[in-house]
Scaffold this motif. Structure first.
Motif, PDB file in Angstrom:
ATOM      1  N   SER A  29     -29.740 -32.790   3.064  1.00  0.00           N
ATOM      2  CA  SER A  29     -29.634 -31.285   3.492  1.00  0.00           C
ATOM      3  C   SER A  29     -30.873 -30.591   2.428  1.00  0.00           C
ATOM      4  O   SER A  29     -31.331 -30.752   1.413  1.00  0.00           O
ATOM      5  CB  SER A  29     -28.529 -30.630   3.000  1.00  0.00           C
ATOM      6  OG  SER A  29     -27.372 -31.195   3.908  1.00  0.00           O
ATOM      7  N   THR A  30     -31.455 -29.360   3.356  1.00  0.00           N
ATOM      8  CA  THR A  30     -32.415 -28.753   2.340  1.00  0.00           C
ATOM      9  C   THR A  30     -32.350 -27.178   2.791  1.00  0.00           C
ATOM     10  O   THR A  30     -31.856 -26.776   3.672  1.00  0.00           O
ATOM     11  CB  THR A  30     -33.901 -29.074   2.987  1.00  0.00           C
ATOM     12  OG1 THR A  30     -34.105 -28.679   4.365  1.00  0.00           O
ATOM     13  CG2 THR A  30     -34.421 -30.585   2.728  1.00  0.00           C
ATOM     14  N   VAL A  31     -32.510 -26.481   1.616  1.00  0.00           N
ATOM     15  CA  VAL A  31     -32.542 -25.048   1.797  1.00  0.00           C
ATOM     16  C   VAL A  31     -33.869 -24.439   0.985  1.00  0.00           C
ATOM     17  O   VAL A  31     -34.179 -24.883  -0.051  1.00  0.00           O
ATOM     18  CB  VAL A  31     -31.098 -24.459   1.144  1.00  0.00           C
ATOM     19  CG1 VAL A  31     -31.475 -22.894   0.950  1.00  0.00           C
ATOM     20  CG2 VAL A  31     -30.126 -24.827   1.744  1.00  0.00           C
ATOM     21  N   GLY A  42     -34.605 -14.066   1.957  1.00  0.00           N
ATOM     22  CA  GLY A  42     -34.864 -14.990   3.272  1.00  0.00           C
ATOM     23  C   GLY A  42     -34.554 -16.364   2.849  1.00  0.00           C
ATOM     24  O   GLY A  42     -34.737 -16.933   1.832  1.00  0.00           O
ATOM     25  N   GLN A  43     -34.148 -16.970   3.743  1.00  0.00           N
ATOM     26  CA  GLN A  43     -33.710 -18.464   3.583  1.00  0.00           C
ATOM     27  C   GLN A  43     -33.923 -19.185   5.067  1.00  0.00           C
ATOM     28  O   GLN A  43     -33.659 -18.753   6.064  1.00  0.00           O
ATOM     29  CB  GLN A  43     -32.143 -18.504   3.244  1.00  0.00           C
ATOM     30  CG  GLN A  43     -31.331 -18.061   4.119  1.00  0.00           C
ATOM     31  CD  GLN A  43     -29.811 -18.216   3.565  1.00  0.00           C
ATOM     32  OE1 GLN A  43     -29.616 -18.850   2.693  1.00  0.00           O
ATOM     33  NE2 GLN A  43     -28.939 -17.364   4.144  1.00  0.00           N
ATOM     34  N   HIS A  92     -30.100 -13.519   7.099  1.00  0.00           N
ATOM     35  CA  HIS A  92     -31.100 -13.568   6.435  1.00  0.00           C
ATOM     36  C   HIS A  92     -32.115 -14.888   6.635  1.00  0.00           C
ATOM     37  O   HIS A  92     -32.691 -15.427   5.760  1.00  0.00           O
ATOM     38  CB  HIS A  92     -31.006 -13.341   4.738  1.00  0.00           C
ATOM     39  CG  HIS A  92     -30.260 -12.421   4.354  1.00  0.00           C
ATOM     40  ND1 HIS A  92     -31.074 -11.141   4.479  1.00  0.00           N
ATOM     41  CD2 HIS A  92     -29.226 -11.845   3.835  1.00  0.00           C
ATOM     42  CE1 HIS A  92     -30.352 -10.060   4.147  1.00  0.00           C
ATOM     43  NE2 HIS A  92     -29.118 -10.574   3.627  1.00  0.00           N
ATOM     44  N   LEU A  93     -31.982 -15.387   7.904  1.00  0.00           N
ATOM     45  CA  LEU A  93     -32.811 -16.592   8.201  1.00  0.00           C
ATOM     46  C   LEU A  93     -34.453 -16.148   8.573  1.00  0.00           C
ATOM     47  O   LEU A  93     -35.095 -17.217   8.917  1.00  0.00           O
ATOM     48  CB  LEU A  93     -32.189 -17.241   9.672  1.00  0.00           C
ATOM     49  CG  LEU A  93     -30.818 -17.890   9.290  1.00  0.00           C
ATOM     50  CD1 LEU A  93     -29.957 -18.259  10.449  1.00  0.00           C
ATOM     51  CD2 LEU A  93     -30.919 -18.882   8.023  1.00  0.00           C
ATOM     52  N   VAL A  94     -34.866 -15.178   8.205  1.00  0.00           N
ATOM     53  CA  VAL A  94     -36.314 -14.682   8.540  1.00  0.00           C
ATOM     54  C   VAL A  94     -36.885 -14.902   6.868  1.00  0.00           C
ATOM     55  O   VAL A  94     -36.284 -14.388   6.120  1.00  0.00           O
ATOM     56  CB  VAL A  94     -36.503 -13.630   9.050  1.00  0.00           C
ATOM     57  CG1 VAL A  94     -38.041 -13.240   9.130  1.00  0.00           C
ATOM     58  CG2 VAL A  94     -35.739 -13.454  10.167  1.00  0.00           C
ATOM     59  N   THR A 150     -40.385 -18.224  -4.163  1.00  0.00           N
ATOM     60  CA  THR A 150     -39.950 -19.150  -3.341  1.00  0.00           C
ATOM     61  C   THR A 150     -39.548 -20.680  -3.831  1.00  0.00           C
ATOM     62  O   THR A 150     -40.441 -21.296  -4.713  1.00  0.00           O
ATOM     63  CB  THR A 150     -41.256 -19.609  -2.159  1.00  0.00           C
ATOM     64  OG1 THR A 150     -41.329 -18.265  -1.458  1.00  0.00           O
ATOM     65  CG2 THR A 150     -40.651 -20.623  -1.027  1.00  0.00           C
ATOM     66  N   VAL A 151     -38.370 -21.288  -3.442  1.00  0.00           N
ATOM     67  CA  VAL A 151     -37.985 -22.543  -3.967  1.00  0.00           C
ATOM     68  C   VAL A 151     -37.220 -23.093  -2.880  1.00  0.00           C
ATOM     69  O   VAL A 151     -36.508 -22.784  -2.133  1.00  0.00           O
ATOM     70  CB  VAL A 151     -36.777 -22.199  -5.100  1.00  0.00           C
ATOM     71  CG1 VAL A 151     -36.189 -23.520  -5.413  1.00  0.00           C
ATOM     72  CG2 VAL A 151     -37.513 -21.751  -6.222  1.00  0.00           C
TER      73      VAL A 151
END
Length: 150
Positions: free
Chosen positions: A44-46, A61-62, A24-26, A34-35
């Protein structure tokens, strides 16, 4: 030498394999929420996008910019997240936090795959990165709940 050996064990083949295969990288075009979360210690970021149907995550998505442990956690969560409720997300997050900080039990299904990250409990500086995806998902689910109430 022992600390170095322990660190090598932490980055097991399984964790490294998960880190290189994140689903789910899209990002979603029209998410319900969205967060973006950042681990202050390591940077690190997500960013997570969610869409819900009938109170369950129907699309996810992530965008993951994290260490191998954070990537592995994002990979495990990404495989399990479709169809989950807010309660399951919060339970998974709280279970992961307890496993890392208190050597608690494995997080409940569908996030029980996070057990592979148990060796990271001894590396407190990695905890925030590992928790990023579930922290962001919990906040996203809260956003949707609040918008439904207003």
């Amino acid at each position: 030498m022992s600390a170095e050996t322990d660190l090598v064990k932490l980055y097991s083949d399984r964790i490294l394999a998960l880190a290189t295969d994140i689903p789910h990288l899209v990002r979603l075009d029209t998410p319900d929420a969205t967060v973006k979360r950042r681990a202050p210690l390591c940077g690190s970021t997500v960013t997570v996008d969610i869409a819900l149907r009938d109170g369950k995550i129907s699309q996810f998505g992530q965008d993951v910019k994290a260490c191998a442990l954070g990537q592995a956690a994002a990979s495990i969560v990404g495989r399990a997240v479709i169809g989950t409720t807010r309660e399951q997300i919060v339970s998974g997050r709280d279970g992961l936090k307890a496993m890392l900080k208190e050597d608690g039990p494995t997080p409940p299904a569908p996030f029980d795959g996070l057990e592979v990250l148990r060796p990271a409990k001894d590396y407190k500086n990695r905890h925030a990165s590992i928790l990023l995806t579930l922290d962001a998902l919990s906040e996203a689910m809260d956003q949707v709940s609040q918008s439904d109430c207003g």
